[in-house]
Design an enzyme around this catalytic site. Structure first.
Site, mmCIF file in Angstrom:
data_model
loop_
_atom_site.group_PDB
_atom_site.id
_atom_site.type_symbol
_atom_site.label_atom_id
_atom_site.label_comp_id
_atom_site.label_asym_id
_atom_site.label_seq_id
_atom_site.Cartn_x
_atom_site.Cartn_y
_atom_site.Cartn_z
ATOM 1 C CG ASP A 96 -2.134 -0.963 0.933
ATOM 2 O OD1 ASP A 96 -2.564 -1.067 -0.233
ATOM 3 O OD2 ASP A 96 -2.597 -1.608 1.880
ATOM 4 C CG ASP B 6 -7.385 -4.103 -2.638
ATOM 5 O OD1 ASP B 6 -7.719 -5.136 -3.243
ATOM 6 O OD2 ASP B 6 -7.844 -3.787 -1.533
HETATM 7 N N1 GLY Z 1 -7.125 -1.751 0.110
HETATM 8 C C1 GLY Z 1 -7.884 -2.289 1.171
HETATM 9 C C2 GLY Z 1 -9.314 -2.014 1.046
HETATM 10 O O1 GLY Z 1 -9.793 -1.576 0.020
HETATM 11 O O2 GLY Z 1 -10.009 -2.252 2.028
#
Ligand code: GLY
Length: 383
Positions: free
Chosen positions: A102, A165
């Protein structure tokens, strides 16, 4: 500049809604100036600035909101709040265990936004360190970027796990490639996007959330329902990450296969949005479950607006109208306009099987603001 073809009534609505949103956020920003908020408790922002909380994946969005508001107003107080958020994330950047895929979500809306706005050398340095760490998560056998660390999500072996994601984290690598002239960053991003295109996107345009590969051989092992209802389901935020993420990979590479993939997901998404314009947590959740996820609607709207810019004619109008329909539904039904409370969107859901549903989450607010900035042609481009 705004090359979107909004009707007069749509543009009037967008301008008015952005002005009202900014008016509320001006009060919120004064109250939460020294926090990094994730959600609200009784209408008041919490704070993820301290201890291990500083590594939480959403900690770039508050700074991103402040940079958008700085772009909109030129008010230096927004810049100061954004810079404070960015500096607090140094504790995360110096902790290998807290860093995961992330890095894009954390440092594109903070350090890279700062660098793009002010030219700060310290911010450029942060962005490049975050990009190097993200590139280091690439698995050469499976050609994917590893998502999580083993201590996350219940202590499982996550060496072979990739999630949809991550498509939104790839722009950090595209930025680093452009910034340094070193193609390795974008080679890794494209390679991961190719794998995601092949393995995550189903024939009907829906996407899987989690795929597990063998971390040594790179072979596909299985998929998981992840934050959605279950295996084979269609977690709406995951669909939105895929829709927007592939549009961004197209924007950065010019590879039309990514545009086509984004459009396939978008067409599937729009075909499944209920008549109300309000998006459920999972398009395949049981019929008697009505939980919504406002974040999915706001993220998908941003992706659809980008697609509207990249396409023409009827298709472009379809994407733009679809985005505005969802944003209007949010503003009318799932929005807290009270200036004395700290959140914008009220019906966000982190995961289908969590105990809590339909509460405020900072990235819902961020993407709503980004969508309004896009519609009115005022956006600071973050991704
Ligand atoms: N990237 C984690 C979520 O969308 O919860």
């Amino acid at each position: 500049m705004n090359n979107l073809k909004l009707r007069e009534d749509q543009l009037a609505w967008a301008n008015e809604t952005l002005a009202k949103t900014a008016e509320k956020l001006e009060k919120v920003s004064r109250r939460s100036a020294h926090k990094i908020p994730y959600t609200t408790v009784d209408g008041v922002h919490d704070d993820k600035s301290n201890g291990r909380d500083v590594g939480w994946w959403t900690n770039g969005f508050w700074g991103g909101m402040m940079w958008q508001l700085y772009r909109l107003t030129g008010d230096e107080s927004y810049r100061a709040i954004a810079e404070e958020n960015e500096k607090k994330l140094d504790a995360d950047l110096m902790d290998y265990e807290m860093l995961d895929h992330d890095n894009g979500f954390k440092w594109l809306p903070t350090a890279v936004a700062d660098y793009r706005t002010t030219g700060s050398a310290a911010s450029r340095n942060r962005g490049l360190l975050a990009a190097c760490n993200l590139a280091g998560r690439y698995n050469t056998a499976g050609r994917f970027i590893r998502a999580w660390n083993d201590w996350e999500d219940g202590g499982r072996d996550h060496r072979g796990w990739a999630i949809i994601d991550c498509m939104m984290n790839l722009p950090l690598l595209y930025w680093a490639a452009e910034e340094t002239g070193d193609p390795r960053f974008s080679q890794i991003a494209r390679s991961h996007a190719d794998t995601a295109q092949r393995v995550f996107v189903r024939g009907d345009g829906s996407v899987r959330h989690i795929v597990e590969f063998d971390p040594v051989t790179g072979e596909f092992v299985r998929d998981y329902g992840g934050q959605g209802f279950g295996e084979g389901s269609s977690w709406t935020r995951g669909q939105a990450w895929g829709l927007y993420g592939f549009a961004l990979s197209y924007l950065h590479t010019g590879n039309r296969a990514y545009l086509e993939t984004s459009e396939r997901i978008a067409n599937y998404f729009l075909a499944n949005v209920p008549a109300s314009g309000l998006v459920p947590v999972d398009f395949r959740q049981p019929e008697d479950v009505s939980w919504e996820d406002s974040t999915a609607a706001a993220i998908a709207a941003c992706g659809l607006i980008e697609l509207a810019k990249q396409t023409e004619g009827r298709q472009s109008s379809l994407y733009l109208d679809g985005a505005i329909r969802m944003l209007r539904a949010l503003a009318e039904h799932s929005f807290d306009w009270n200036g004395e409370t700290d959140c914008l969107l009220t019906k966000c859901t982190a995961a289908y099987h969590d105990a809590a549903h339909e509460f405020s989450i900072i990235y819902g607010d961020y993407y709503f603001l980004e969508a309004m900035m896009k519609l009115t042609g005022k956006e600071l481009f973050i991704w």
